[in-house]
Design an enzyme around this catalytic site. Structure first.
Site, mmCIF file in Angstrom:
data_model
loop_
_atom_site.group_PDB
_atom_site.id
_atom_site.type_symbol
_atom_site.label_atom_id
_atom_site.label_comp_id
_atom_site.label_asym_id
_atom_site.label_seq_id
_atom_site.Cartn_x
_atom_site.Cartn_y
_atom_site.Cartn_z
ATOM 1 N N CYS A 1 -9.183 25.284 -17.522
ATOM 2 C CA CYS A 1 -10.563 25.603 -17.852
ATOM 3 C C CYS A 1 -10.872 25.361 -19.326
ATOM 4 O O CYS A 1 -9.966 25.349 -20.159
ATOM 5 C CB CYS A 1 -10.834 27.071 -17.513
ATOM 6 S SG CYS A 1 -12.578 27.451 -17.325
ATOM 7 N N ASP B 1 -9.319 38.157 -13.884
ATOM 8 C CA ASP B 1 -9.172 37.832 -15.293
ATOM 9 C C ASP B 1 -9.014 39.123 -16.073
ATOM 10 O O ASP B 1 -9.313 40.220 -15.575
ATOM 11 C CB ASP B 1 -10.414 37.061 -15.786
ATOM 12 C CG ASP B 1 -10.177 36.313 -17.089
ATOM 13 O OD1 ASP B 1 -11.127 35.712 -17.601
ATOM 14 O OD2 ASP B 1 -9.026 36.328 -17.600
HETATM 15 O O1 LIG Z 1 -13.083 30.321 -21.706
HETATM 16 C C1 LIG Z 1 -14.104 30.793 -22.217
HETATM 17 O O2 LIG Z 1 -14.436 30.595 -23.413
HETATM 18 C C2 LIG Z 1 -15.038 31.645 -21.394
HETATM 19 C C3 LIG Z 1 -16.178 32.188 -21.998
HETATM 20 C C4 LIG Z 1 -17.060 32.957 -21.226
HETATM 21 C C5 LIG Z 1 -16.817 33.174 -19.868
HETATM 22 C C6 LIG Z 1 -15.679 32.622 -19.256
HETATM 23 C C7 LIG Z 1 -14.778 31.873 -20.017
HETATM 24 N N1 LIG Z 1 -13.629 31.347 -19.450
HETATM 25 C C8 LIG Z 1 -13.413 31.505 -18.050
HETATM 26 C C9 LIG Z 1 -12.106 31.072 -17.502
HETATM 27 O O3 LIG Z 1 -12.017 30.793 -16.306
HETATM 28 C C10 LIG Z 1 -10.844 31.138 -18.326
HETATM 29 O O4 LIG Z 1 -9.976 30.117 -17.871
HETATM 30 C C11 LIG Z 1 -10.199 32.498 -18.088
HETATM 31 O O5 LIG Z 1 -11.004 33.483 -18.714
HETATM 32 C C12 LIG Z 1 -8.768 32.565 -18.610
HETATM 33 O O6 LIG Z 1 -8.744 32.283 -19.987
HETATM 34 P P1 LIG Z 1 -7.329 32.380 -20.788
HETATM 35 O O7 LIG Z 1 -6.945 33.840 -20.798
HETATM 36 O O8 LIG Z 1 -7.643 31.833 -22.148
HETATM 37 O O9 LIG Z 1 -6.328 31.535 -20.035
#
Ligand SMILES: O=C(O)c1ccccc1NCC(=O)[C@H](O)[C@H](O)COP(=O)(O)O
Length: 209
Positions: free
Chosen positions: A6, A129
């Site tokens: 993502c 999440d």
């Molecule tokens: O990634 C972002 O900046 C974000 C901002 C606002 C809403 C959702 C967002 N990301 C969503 C996702 O699916 C991410 O992959 C998920 O939160 C996991 O992130 P990480 O912990 O950095 O792998």
């Protein structure tokens, strides 16, 4: 196992990540995010992608905004990462019948899992999440995987939150989601994916099968 990477913002990285084995790419349509990408940019990146799921990530957008996003960008799914209600999801599903709806649940405590029952009839997949008081997603924080051991919803679910090449084996030893989702754990900086980390992720995953 579905593997979603993502926060894609660069076409060359999107292509390389799918070629490495990702089954889905996520595009952040939340303007407050450092990974934000416009619908037109999503469309430009998508046109040169190998076959994969293309997920637009929104948070507390209106249905009209989501429908417009889906009109401008060739998405295969929408990930609802805010406080969208089951009723909101049900109506959106009627407006976008051909798209996968993924409802993200930000888990602060085990009791937060109970809300998944209310969504299972109105979305296609769930995504668990980490909760963060200031950030909706992309926090790099892991969930308490032990607390998720009994989570077995009636629809497929993604594990997200702080997953990295170095902890994915531990996570998937404890939990058996139908998909995983990573963002910051395979990045150099927000929106700039580290392809070495992506390849390391798939090397670890290949040892699990
Ligand atoms: O990634 C972002 O900046 C974000 C901002 C606002 C809403 C959702 C967002 N990301 C969503 C996702 O699916 C991410 O992959 C998920 O939160 C996991 O992130 P990480 O912990 O950095 O792998």
């Amino acid at each position: 196992m579905r593997i979603k990477i993502c926060g894609i913002t660069q076409a060359s990285q999107g292509r390389a990540i799918v070629q490495a084995g990702a089954t889905a790419l996520g595009f952040i349509s939340v303007k407050a995010s450092p990974r934000y990408i416009s619908p037109k940019e999503i469309a430009r990146i998508s046109q040169d992608l190998p076959p994969c799921d293309r997920i637009g990530v929104v948070a507390n957008a209106s249905r009209e905004e989501i429908v417009e996003l889906a009109r401008q960008a060739p998405l295969t799914g929408i990930q609802l990462h805010g406080n969208e209600s089951p009723e909101f999801c049900q109506t959106l599903r009627q407006q976008l019948p051909g798209l996968e709806l993924i409802k993200a649940l930000r888990i602060r405590q085990t009791s937060d899992l109970e809300q998944s029952d209310r969504y299972q009839a109105v979305v296609d997949s769930l995504l668990l999440d980490a909760y963060h008081p200031q950030q909706l997603g992309g926090t790099g924080q892991t969930l308490d995987w032990q607390a998720l051991r009994s989570f077995e919803p009636a629809i497929p679910w993604f594990l997200a939150g702080g997953l990295t090449p170095d902890n994915i084996t531990q996570a998937l030893t404890q939990l058996h989601p139908q998909g995983i989702d990573l963002s910051s754990g395979v990045e150099r900086s927000p929106g700039d994916k580290d392809l070495d980390k992506v390849h390391a992720l798939f090397q670890h995953l290949s040892r699990l099968t």
